[in-house]
Design a protein around this motif. Structure first.
Motif, PDB file in Angstrom:
ATOM      1  N   VAL A  39      89.476  32.420  73.223  1.00  0.00           N
ATOM      2  CA  VAL A  39      88.084  32.158  72.833  1.00  0.00           C
ATOM      3  C   VAL A  39      87.162  33.179  73.499  1.00  0.00           C
ATOM      4  O   VAL A  39      86.283  33.776  72.855  1.00  0.00           O
ATOM      5  N   ILE A  79      78.374  26.628  77.117  1.00  0.00           N
ATOM      6  CA  ILE A  79      79.625  26.019  76.667  1.00  0.00           C
ATOM      7  C   ILE A  79      79.522  24.512  76.852  1.00  0.00           C
ATOM      8  O   ILE A  79      79.404  24.019  77.981  1.00  0.00           O
ATOM      9  N   VAL A  83      79.189  27.617  72.657  1.00  0.00           N
ATOM     10  CA  VAL A  83      80.598  27.299  72.428  1.00  0.00           C
ATOM     11  C   VAL A  83      80.740  25.784  72.362  1.00  0.00           C
ATOM     12  O   VAL A  83      80.357  25.072  73.296  1.00  0.00           O
TER      13      VAL A  83
END
Length: 381
Positions: free
Chosen positions: A36, A53, A128
């Motif tokens: 990722v 994130i 994310v």
């Protein structure tokens, strides 16, 4: 047969088998998170990019923790928002990666959201989504429901880890609301529901996390996951299998008895054993849950075929062979039973003496089957 897509149940089975064959979940999580991070790094300049994130408490969140660590190493400014209390992290690999992050608090901003009212505002370039993974099925609940709404209302580039939060990976169904990702970095294979959910997945990039495709062909504990279905409260007897075991002789009663008791223990609803009369009586005494069909004779012969075939009509699977014996007549019966099973198309397991009998007429079988040979039986096959 290896498919081009994978369901959540199949993926869980593959991961479980991977662990059985020596590839740990921690290794898989490390590779997933790194992939990722590297995908983001291939698209954005770290000196000009702030990344938030959002992580859940499960394996998907663990992937996010790993991605945060790698993105920091690559020079990105990273903030982690944990959508729960840290004490709620129970996934072992996720917990280890959470602990690893604690020593990086001076360079990674970490927040825990303990209430949906405490969701922070954020001005970042990349978000994310590592909230929920392939296991999600029910409608989203607070605070994740509110987080998804906030994520969708930003102008940031949105990256989903494995599957966008709020999407059922098997069906593509939206579970009330879902992250509208610009990019989904998924692992191993595309998920079955992605085609239907393409307005939420955005671009899909498939990453290899070190799972050989052979894991779909090798048998391991994960196959129990695939074979086991959940029991609904209103389920009734018979919905979880009707197994017929054909075996036993005057000499051997233990093998069919053990097979039948094992079947009950693993969750088969109805187990019927067709054995010669004296053997069947002995097996009946071992459990009141067992149904026995008392066949005439000291071993199974052609005179028993019609009775066995009648019971096969209501069976959902057959085990043939334990304690059967190798009389010439019995070998002929094995062939007749196999031919009948091929016609009615139920799964069949050939064991012990049925395998030996099968070697006399072995051929490609026209039904789903499993062979359980020991080393010597394997040689004669």
């Amino acid at each position: 047969m290896v498919n081009e897509t994978v369901t959540s149940r199949e993926m869980r089975a593959i991961e479980t088998n991977a662990e059985y064959y020596g590839i740990s979940l921690l290794q898989l999580m490390e590779t997933a998170g790194r992939n990722v991070a590297e995908e983001i790094a291939s698209r954005f300049n770290p000196k000009e990019t702030k990344v938030a994130i959002f992580c859940g408490s499960g394996g998907n969140g663990g992937d996010g923790f790993v991605a945060a660590r790698y993105l920091t190493c690559l020079g990105f400014t990273v903030e982690i928002i944990l959508a729960t209390r840290a004490s709620n992290i129970t996934h072992e690999s996720t917990k280890k990666n959470w602990i690893a992050l604690q020593s990086l608090r001076n360079i990674i901003s970490i927040r825990e959201i303990k209430d949906s009212l405490l969701i922070p505002n954020f001005e970042v370039d990349v978000i994310v989504d590592a909230l929920l993974g392939i296991g999600q099925s029910g409608r989203l609940r607070p605070p994740i429901m509110q987080i998804v709404e906030k994520i969708n209302n930003t102008n940031a580039f949105r990256v989903a880890v494995d599957v966008p939060t709020g999407i059922n990976s098997n069906t593509g169904e939206v579970l009330g609301n879902a992250v509208k990702a610009n990019l989904t970095v998924t692992f191993y294979k595309p998920k079955l529901g992605f085609e239907k959910a393409k307005h939420y997945t955005g671009e899909v990039v498939v990453k290899n996390i070190g799972l050989p495709v052979e894991l779909e062909r090798l048998v391991g504990p994960g196959d129990v996951i695939k074979a086991t279905k959940s029991r609904e409260p209103e389920a009734h007897k018979g919905e979880f299998g009707r197994l017929l075991i054909v075996g036993g002789s005057n000499t051997f009663s233990g093998a069919p008895a053990l097979a039948s008791l094992s079947a009950l223990r693993t969750g088969v609803d109805i187990v019927t054993i067709a054995s010669p009369e004296k053997t069947a009586i002995a097996i009946s005494s071992m459990s009141p849950a067992l149904i026995t069909v008392k066949l005439k004779g000291k071993h199974i012969t052609s005179s028993n075929i019609s009775v066995i075939q009648n019971h096969l009509e209501s069976a959902t699977a057959l085990v043939l062979g334990p304690g059967l014996g190798l009389h010439d007549e019995t070998k002929e019966v094995v062939n007749e039973i196999i031919e009948h099973v091929e016609k009615i198309k139920i799964p069949m397991l050939l064991d012990a003496d049925a395998i030996k009998a099968f070697t006399d007429f072995k051929r490609k079988l026209e039904c789903a089957f499993v062979l359980t040979p020991h080393a010597r039986e394997y040689e004669i096959l």
